[in-house]
Design a protein around this motif. Structure first.
Motif, PDB file in Angstrom:
ATOM      1  N   UNK A   7       0.851  -1.189   0.000  1.00 52.59           N
ATOM      2  CA  UNK A   7       0.000   0.000   0.000  1.00 52.59           C
ATOM      3  C   UNK A   7       0.886   1.238   0.000  1.00 52.59           C
ATOM      4  N   UNK A   8       0.286   2.395  -0.309  1.00 52.24           N
ATOM      5  CA  UNK A   8       1.069   3.625  -0.320  1.00 52.24           C
ATOM      6  C   UNK A   8       0.245   4.864  -0.083  1.00 52.24           C
ATOM      7  N   UNK A   9      -1.089   4.712  -0.095  1.00 53.10           N
ATOM      8  CA  UNK A   9      -1.978   5.844   0.157  1.00 53.10           C
ATOM      9  C   UNK A   9      -2.895   5.505   1.329  1.00 53.10           C
ATOM     10  N   UNK A  10      -3.522   6.525   1.876  1.00 50.94           N
ATOM     11  CA  UNK A  10      -4.401   6.334   3.030  1.00 50.94           C
ATOM     12  C   UNK A  10      -5.540   5.354   2.741  1.00 50.94           C
ATOM     13  N   UNK A  11      -6.294   5.509   1.634  1.00 50.74           N
ATOM     14  CA  UNK A  11      -7.387   4.552   1.392  1.00 50.74           C
ATOM     15  C   UNK A  11      -6.902   3.108   1.281  1.00 50.74           C
ATOM     16  N   UNK A  12      -5.770   2.898   0.624  1.00 49.08           N
ATOM     17  CA  UNK A  12      -5.228   1.543   0.512  1.00 49.08           C
ATOM     18  C   UNK A  12      -4.903   0.971   1.888  1.00 49.08           C
ATOM     19  N   UNK A  13      -4.232   1.773   2.700  1.00 47.10           N
ATOM     20  CA  UNK A  13      -3.832   1.306   4.028  1.00 47.10           C
ATOM     21  C   UNK A  13      -5.050   0.968   4.880  1.00 47.10           C
ATOM     22  N   UNK A  14      -6.075   1.804   4.811  1.00 42.56           N
ATOM     23  CA  UNK A  14      -7.304   1.564   5.578  1.00 42.56           C
ATOM     24  C   UNK A  14      -7.935   0.234   5.149  1.00 42.56           C
ATOM     25  N   UNK A  15      -8.101   0.056   3.847  1.00 39.25           N
ATOM     26  CA  UNK A  15      -8.842  -1.101   3.352  1.00 39.25           C
ATOM     27  C   UNK A  15      -8.028  -2.393   3.385  1.00 39.25           C
ATOM     28  N   UNK A  16      -6.704  -2.268   3.458  1.00 33.65           N
ATOM     29  CA  UNK A  16      -5.870  -3.467   3.564  1.00 33.65           C
ATOM     30  C   UNK A  16      -5.548  -3.827   5.010  1.00 33.65           C
ATOM     31  N   UNK A  17      -5.782  -2.905   5.948  1.00 30.06           N
ATOM     32  CA  UNK A  17      -5.479  -3.190   7.358  1.00 30.06           C
ATOM     33  C   UNK A  17      -6.180  -4.455   7.852  1.00 30.06           C
ATOM     34  N   UNK A  18      -7.497  -4.614   7.644  1.00 27.24           N
ATOM     35  CA  UNK A  18      -8.140  -5.858   8.113  1.00 27.24           C
ATOM     36  C   UNK A  18      -7.671  -7.091   7.367  1.00 27.24           C
ATOM     37  N   UNK A  19      -7.272  -6.931   6.098  1.00 25.75           N
ATOM     38  CA  UNK A  19      -6.735  -8.054   5.329  1.00 25.75           C
ATOM     39  C   UNK A  19      -5.401  -8.486   5.930  1.00 25.75           C
ATOM     40  N   UNK A  20      -4.551  -7.520   6.222  1.00 26.10           N
ATOM     41  CA  UNK A  20      -3.248  -7.819   6.827  1.00 26.10           C
ATOM     42  C   UNK A  20      -3.439  -8.551   8.158  1.00 26.10           C
ATOM     43  N   UNK A  21      -4.370  -8.076   8.981  1.00 27.39           N
ATOM     44  CA  UNK A  21      -4.612  -8.715  10.289  1.00 27.39           C
ATOM     45  C   UNK A  21      -5.031 -10.175  10.108  1.00 27.39           C
ATOM     46  N   UNK A  22      -5.868 -10.438   9.120  1.00 24.18           N
ATOM     47  CA  UNK A  22      -6.305 -11.814   8.861  1.00 24.18           C
ATOM     48  C   UNK A  22      -5.153 -12.684   8.347  1.00 24.18           C
ATOM     49  N   UNK A  23      -4.371 -12.159   7.431  1.00 22.44           N
ATOM     50  CA  UNK A  23      -3.312 -12.948   6.813  1.00 22.44           C
ATOM     51  C   UNK A  23      -2.182 -13.261   7.789  1.00 22.44           C
ATOM     52  N   UNK A  24      -1.900 -12.318   8.679  1.00 21.58           N
ATOM     53  CA  UNK A  24      -0.796 -12.521   9.615  1.00 21.58           C
ATOM     54  C   UNK A  24      -1.026 -13.702  10.548  1.00 21.58           C
ATOM     55  N   UNK A  25      -2.271 -14.081  10.738  1.00 21.84           N
ATOM     56  CA  UNK A  25      -2.589 -15.237  11.588  1.00 21.84           C
ATOM     57  C   UNK A  25      -2.325 -16.568  10.893  1.00 21.84           C
ATOM     58  N   UNK A  26      -2.082 -16.508   9.575  1.00 27.50           N
ATOM     59  CA  UNK A  26      -2.017 -17.762   8.815  1.00 27.50           C
ATOM     60  C   UNK A  26      -0.784 -17.886   7.908  1.00 27.50           C
TER      61      UNK A  26
END
Length: 401
Positions: A7-26
């Motif tokens: 990511x590199x912009x605010x909207x990307x970071x916001x919308x990828x934050x929950x994806x990152x949290x999910x992926x980091x568990x697996x």
């Protein structure tokens, strides 16, 4: 499996934050901040407690053209990908970061997954350059995650393989839920106090939230928007108008110039942090914006939205009549504003139309479940020799209804 999330912009970071949290568990998840937006993204990283593995801000100058930005991003993402050799690259949306991250992935023959795929305004220069960025990522990506049925249909019409398209909903709803659980009201009012906005003001007056930053609105359109907001604030003194400005120098200059003399119920702020934005949205009567993310967030929270654009790639909001295109047309802006204020039944109908447009807040879980699937993992690991592999049958239990 090693997954790079870029990511590199605010909207990307916001919308990828929950994806990152999910992926980091697996999975082994490597987070890359391209540096396209400097301070705005850091707020999101801090708020969601995201651990960034590669921060490329030092390699991306602030004063650059779009061509220069693309060159900087391509060079530095190529270097990082070569170092980490990811099995999969995940990008989001329609920015220069999104396009270059997908493009370099293609050049290195790495599979690319596109979150929020398929949105189209069908107008080459509106939004510029985002419309074409998203289209090109659509050709580069291997797994597509459209948020709505309309977006899925757009991809199918462009001959994207049906078995590579997975309807998951929009992670913007996931981010809203996650963000609401993290926000600190004391911090919110500490930020708002800088502009003279107190809890009493928010409690006693109805709130209108405003943003405008699109390139197609810079110049005369933004002047007209300023004039409209000033007139509405004078006509409706029982409302407060909070305008969160964009750091773009041209945008700041126009708003500062035309808001030097303004009614006391207009508050001009610097870019509001995401946590404060969530808090304000929960108390907002109406949103007036050209932001794509705010169109989605407003509709999902049941807040009517006036879209300061002639066309929008979030067409589902307009088609559902959860919001209305007003461009920079003063007559349209003031007509709908008056209608919302004076017609309670109309306001309630519009409010209810958008609540389920973008899913139930589990899009990031669907993405994680998809990537956990053995056949999808085989597809990723055997890439690029996977053209004949058909993934259609694994959609059951993953796609949103």
């Amino acid at each position: 499996m090693k997954i790079a999330v870029v990511f590199g912009t605010r909207p990307e970071a916001i919308k990828l934050a929950p994806v990152i949290k999910q992926l980091q568990n697996r999975f082994e998840t490597i987070v890359i901040n391209s540096g396209q937006h400097h301070n705005l993204v850091q707020q999101i990283i801090d708020f969601f407690h995201i651990d960034v593995d590669y921060d490329l801000r030092a390699f991306v100058s602030k004063d650059r053209t779009l061509s220069q930005l693309s060159s900087m991003l391509i060079e530095n993402l190529d270097r990082v990908y070569s170092e980490i050799s990811p099995d999969l690259i995940i990008v989001q949306g329609d920015t220069m970061t999104t396009f270059t991250a997908a493009f370099v992935g293609f050049l290195q023959k790495k599979p690319v997954a596109h979150v929020e795929a398929g949105l189209r305004s069908f107008s080459k220069f509106a939004p510029f350059p985002e419309e074409l960025m998203r289209e090109m990522v659509g050709r580069l990506a291997d797994l597509h995650f459209p948020p709505t049925k309309v977006d899925k249909e757009n991809l199918l019409k462009e001959n994207i393989r049906p078995d590579r398209i997975f309807l998951v909903g929009n992670t913007v709803v996931d981010a809203l839920k996650l963000g609401s659980s993290l926000l600190d009201e004391k911090q919110v009012f500490k930020e708002l106090s800088e502009y003279g906005i107190t809890p009493d003001i928010l409690k006693n007056k109805k709130l209108i939230l405003i943003t405008s930053h699109r390139r197609e609105n810079i110049g005369e359109p933004l002047v007209k928007i300023c004039q409209s907001i000033k007139h509405l604030a004078q006509k409706y003194p029982d409302f407060i108008f909070i305008w969160s400005t964009h750091p773009n120098p041209e945008v700041k200059s126009i708003i500062s110039n035309y808001m030097k003399i303004k009614p006391d119920n207009i508050y001009i702020t610097k870019p509001i942090s995401y946590s404060t934005m969530i808090y304000l949205l929960s108390r907002t009567f109406l949103v007036i914006t050209d932001s794509g993310g705010l169109q989605e967030e407003s509709a999902s929270l049941g807040i009517p939205v006036l879209v300061l654009r002639a066309v929008t790639e979030r067409s589902v909001v307009i088609d559902a009549k959860a919001g209305f295109l007003v461009d920079s047309n003063r007559d349209k802006i003031e007509y709908y504003f008056k209608k919302f204020v004076e017609d309670k039944e109309f306001y309630e109908k519009v409010s209810n139309r958008g609540r389920n447009l973008f899913g139930d807040g589990t899009a990031s879980i669907r993405i994680r479940k998809l990537l956990e699937n053995d056949e999808v993992q085989r597809f990723i690991k055997q890439y690029p020799s996977t053209e004949k592999m058909n993934l259609e049958h694994i959609k059951e239990g993953i796609e949103i209804l």
